[in-house]
Write an enzyme that holds these catalytic residues in place. Structure first.
Site, PDB file in Angstrom:
ATOM      1  N   LEU A 212      52.041  19.503  14.689  1.00 41.08           N
ATOM      2  CA  LEU A 212      52.818  18.263  14.740  1.00 41.08           C
ATOM      3  C   LEU A 212      51.926  17.025  14.773  1.00 41.08           C
ATOM      4  O   LEU A 212      52.398  15.906  14.598  1.00 41.08           O
ATOM      5  CB  LEU A 212      53.749  18.269  15.955  1.00 41.08           C
ATOM      6  CG  LEU A 212      54.916  19.254  15.857  1.00 41.08           C
ATOM      7  CD1 LEU A 212      55.714  19.268  17.146  1.00 41.08           C
ATOM      8  CD2 LEU A 212      55.830  18.915  14.680  1.00 41.08           C
ATOM      9  N   HIS A 272      53.918  26.910  14.487  1.00 40.70           N
ATOM     10  CA  HIS A 272      53.441  25.909  13.522  1.00 40.70           C
ATOM     11  C   HIS A 272      54.369  25.797  12.303  1.00 40.70           C
ATOM     12  O   HIS A 272      54.805  24.712  11.937  1.00 40.70           O
ATOM     13  CB  HIS A 272      52.030  26.250  13.037  1.00 40.70           C
ATOM     14  CG  HIS A 272      51.000  26.341  14.136  1.00 40.70           C
ATOM     15  ND1 HIS A 272      51.076  25.608  15.291  1.00 40.70           N
ATOM     16  CD2 HIS A 272      49.863  27.083  14.249  1.00 40.70           C
ATOM     17  CE1 HIS A 272      50.041  25.896  16.062  1.00 40.70           C
ATOM     18  NE2 HIS A 272      49.290  26.783  15.452  1.00 40.70           N
ATOM     19  N   LYS A 364      44.296  27.452   3.229  1.00 41.44           N
ATOM     20  CA  LYS A 364      45.082  26.228   3.034  1.00 41.44           C
ATOM     21  C   LYS A 364      46.434  26.318   3.737  1.00 41.44           C
ATOM     22  O   LYS A 364      46.891  27.405   4.103  1.00 41.44           O
ATOM     23  CB  LYS A 364      45.272  25.929   1.544  1.00 41.44           C
ATOM     24  CG  LYS A 364      46.102  26.896   0.766  1.00 41.44           C
ATOM     25  CD  LYS A 364      46.218  26.436  -0.686  1.00 41.44           C
ATOM     26  CE  LYS A 364      46.932  27.478  -1.525  1.00 41.44           C
ATOM     27  NZ  LYS A 364      46.904  27.221  -2.934  1.00 41.44           N
ATOM     28  N   TYR A 400      51.667  16.161  -4.443  1.00 43.37           N
ATOM     29  CA  TYR A 400      51.779  16.026  -5.891  1.00 43.37           C
ATOM     30  C   TYR A 400      53.091  16.605  -6.371  1.00 43.37           C
ATOM     31  O   TYR A 400      53.629  17.533  -5.774  1.00 43.37           O
ATOM     32  CB  TYR A 400      50.577  16.623  -6.628  1.00 43.37           C
ATOM     33  CG  TYR A 400      50.278  18.078  -6.341  1.00 43.37           C
ATOM     34  CD1 TYR A 400      49.504  18.447  -5.248  1.00 43.37           C
ATOM     35  CD2 TYR A 400      50.742  19.073  -7.194  1.00 43.37           C
ATOM     36  CE1 TYR A 400      49.204  19.767  -4.998  1.00 43.37           C
ATOM     37  CE2 TYR A 400      50.451  20.403  -6.953  1.00 43.37           C
ATOM     38  CZ  TYR A 400      49.679  20.754  -5.858  1.00 43.37           C
ATOM     39  OH  TYR A 400      49.392  22.060  -5.611  1.00 43.37           O
TER      40      TYR A 400
HETATM   41  C1  BG6 Z   1      45.960  28.304  16.099  1.00 39.91           C
HETATM   42  C2  BG6 Z   1      45.967  29.779  15.926  1.00 39.91           C
HETATM   43  O1  BG6 Z   1      47.130  27.873  16.752  1.00 39.91           O
HETATM   44  O2  BG6 Z   1      45.918  27.668  14.815  1.00 39.91           O
HETATM   45  C3  BG6 Z   1      44.752  30.244  15.142  1.00 39.91           C
HETATM   46  O3  BG6 Z   1      45.965  30.392  17.208  1.00 39.91           O
HETATM   47  C4  BG6 Z   1      44.636  29.482  13.834  1.00 39.91           C
HETATM   48  O4  BG6 Z   1      44.846  31.641  14.880  1.00 39.91           O
HETATM   49  C5  BG6 Z   1      44.746  27.988  14.077  1.00 39.91           C
HETATM   50  O5  BG6 Z   1      43.374  29.798  13.262  1.00 39.91           O
HETATM   51  C6  BG6 Z   1      44.825  27.230  12.765  1.00 39.91           C
HETATM   52  O6  BG6 Z   1      44.786  25.868  13.001  1.00 39.91           O
HETATM   53  P1  BG6 Z   1      44.329  24.867  11.831  1.00 39.91           P
HETATM   54  O7  BG6 Z   1      44.543  23.532  12.409  1.00 39.91           O
HETATM   55  O8  BG6 Z   1      42.882  25.200  11.570  1.00 39.91           O
HETATM   56  O9  BG6 Z   1      45.174  25.183  10.661  1.00 39.91           O
END
Ligand code: BG6
Ligand code: NDP
Length: 508
Positions: A212, A272, A364, A400
């Site tokens: 976020l 996420h 990515k 894009y």
């Molecule tokens: C964390 C996970 O929350 O986010 C990890 O526990 C992951 O496994 C990481 O690698 C990825 O974060 P970003 O910001 O690098 O995409």
């Protein structure tokens, strides 16, 4: 006024009132103590302290008012902690010594997470700092950042509440930042919420989801609701499918023990990617008030239908179990594609494909909105690809729009091209802040907009808990895939079944 309307306004008023109460008498300047619990750990050194340093360097934390405390069980003195962190702080311009002056702001207190003496010592250290800064009205601001395994959150919160929170006669506040994973399923998350909720008011609790804080995630509401272009298009009439993708090109990277307990759905998708889904699919909030935004997020989460087994593909990369901290019979997925369906007027029938994997062929994170075919196509050009709007969260932030255009030249033929907003090209001078930097600043300012509310978290766990239970019971098994691949082929087959049409030969 209709009674429903009154109820709604009344609820908003109450929430605002609580929010305001938390902010009561908070001056813009004054004593601020930031306490990092679990200061000896991985997150603290890689993310929390570097984020604090960047805020300090940009002038958001002034040495006249801020002190930072590290707390953990490890036996260390101030300089040991400073040495541990130093290497993770980004170098600035030559000739400046920001790093040394920042490190001087940090003090270390050692103690256990259930030890009243440790927390009393912490309280004493904070109070000394406050007195040294000639505490004034409203200036005891204490921000506790829990960079700790969630298993210790309840005991730590109890200790903070009993021995270390702000009790000053001068007003001020106490806020608690908690990391993910917040629980392992619906029941454990609710229990944790209950335990912490007994100790602190909801406006004092900041459940962090660092996605976020990412620049392009923060851009989603602006993009959707400040551009007339998108308003009529953003629905089931025009969008064929929507993907939210997270890929990493490395495995569990020394965190195998942690990861095996959680798996890719709990580690990435339930938090996420689901947060991104909320912002992409929610209705327009009535204002930018954090509660109005989070009300809409909760509504969309509550509209997600139960996940069907045939719309899930799980994978585990070959070699995952070679990690000595991972059991030989582990059933934990390191890859998952899950189709979510939102049962409401805007999204009925549109698949939201959430895909995340470790040890894949690229790194990515992106959102890919694929539009429907053009009806009555006179150019016979569908095979060249559909319109797709791509929001690249990382690396190389960009947006894009893939378009079909006339191939330049004498012939009348079509080709796939794009309108491209690449941040590096467009915003030369701007350094995009780290997610943690932004979120810590929000907690200091008392802005809950980019944090997860309790009912939001509950709704998120409700979606995934039945599937997670079947995986934990061994009823749903991951398919083995090769590290460095796209994941199991079944993942791409599911994507195709969900209606995603791949454009051959197009590279952005
Ligand atoms: C964390 C996970 O929350 O986010 C990890 O526990 C992951 O496994 C990481 O690698 C990825 O974060 P970003 O910001 O690098 O995409
Ligand atoms: P660590 O395993 O490094 O733990 C942090 C500190 O907590 C350790 O230094 C240790 O300090 C103490 N600790 C560890 N295990 C226990 C235990 N069982 N009981 C009591 N104390 C313990 O964790 P991270 O720093 O990696 O993560 C902290 C939090 O942040 C977790 O909730 C994690 O899920 C989350 N997170 C981490 C990310 C990362 O990249 N590391 C990314 C996103 C979220 P000491 O022994 O000195 O007291």
């Amino acid at each position: 006024m209709a009674s429903g309307e009154w109820h709604c306004q009344h609820r908003t008023f109450l929430k605002n009132e609580i929010h305001e109460k938390d902010n009561e008498n908070v001056p813009e300047t004054g004593c601020l103590s930031i306490i990092v619990l679990g200061a000896s750990g991985d997150l603290a050194k890689k993310k929390t302290f570097p984020a604090l340093f960047n805020l300090y360097r940009q002038g958001f934390l002034s040495s006249n008012e801020v002190h930072i405390f590290g707390y953990a069980r490890s036996k260390m003195v101030d300089d040991d902690l400073r040495d541990r962190i130093r290497g993770y702080l980004p170098q600035g311009k030559e000739g400046t010594d920001d790093i040394s002056s920042f490190l001087q702001l940090i003090k270390y207190v050692s103690g256990a997470y259930d030890d009243l003496k440790g927390f009393q010592a912490l309280d004493k250290a904070i109070s000394e700092h406050e007195v040294s800064k000639s505490i004034m009205e409203g200036s005891s601001r204490r921000l506790f950042y829990l960079a700790l395994p969630p298993s210790v959150y309840p005991q730590v919160c109890k200790m903070i509440k009993n021995y270390s929170m702000n009790r000053s006669d001068h007003g001020g506040w106490t806020r608690i930042v908690v990391e993910k994973p917040f629980g392992k399923d619906l029941a454990s998350a609710e229990e944790l919420s209950f335990q912490i909720g007994e100790l602190f008011e909801e406006p004092q609790i900041y459940r962090i989801d660092h996605y976020l804080g990412k620049e392009l995630v923060q851009n989603l509401l602006v993009l959707r609701f400040a551009n007339r272009l998108f308003l009529p298009l953003w629905n089931r009439d025009h969008i064929a499918n929507l993907q939210i993708v997270f890929r990493e090109d490395f495995g569990t990277d020394g965190r195998g023990g942690y990861f095996d307990e959680y798996g890719i759905i709990r580690d990435i998708i339930q938090n996420h990617l689901l947060q991104v889904l909320c912002l992409v699919s929610m209705e327009k909030p009535i204002s930018l008030n954090p509660e109005h935004i989070r009300d809409e997020k909760v509504k969309v989460l509550q509209s997600v239908l139960p996940i069907k087994d045939e719309e899930v593909v799980l994978g585990q990369y070959d070699g995952y179990k070679d990690d000595p901290t991972v059991p030989d019979n582990s059933n934990t997925p390191t890859f998952a594609t899950v189709v979510l369906r939102i049962h409401n007027e805007r999204w009925e029938g549109v698949p939201f494909i959430l895909k995340a994997g470790k040890a894949l062929n690229s790194k990515k994170a992106e959102i890919r909105v694929q539009f429907k075919d053009v009806p009555g196509d006179i150019f016979k050009c569908q095979k060249q690809g559909r319109n797709e709007f791509v929001i690249r969260l990382q690396p190389s932030e960009a947006m894009y729009m893939k378009l079909t255009v006339k191939q330049p030249g004498l012939e009348m033929s079509t080709t796939q091209s794009e309108l491209d907003l690449s941040y590096k090209e467009r915003y030369h001078e701007i350094v995009i802040p780290e997610a943690y930097e932004r979120l810590i600043l929000d907690t200091i300012r008392g802005d809950q907009q980019h944090f997860v509310r309790r009912d939001e978290l509950k709704a998120a766990w409700e979606i995934f808990t039945p599937l997670l239970q079947r995986i934990d019971d061994g009823a749903f098994r991951p398919i083995t895939y090769q590290p460095g691949s796209r994941g199991p082929a079944e993942g791409d087959e599911l994507l195709e079944r969900a209606g995603y049409v791949h454009t051959d030969g197009y590279v952005w």
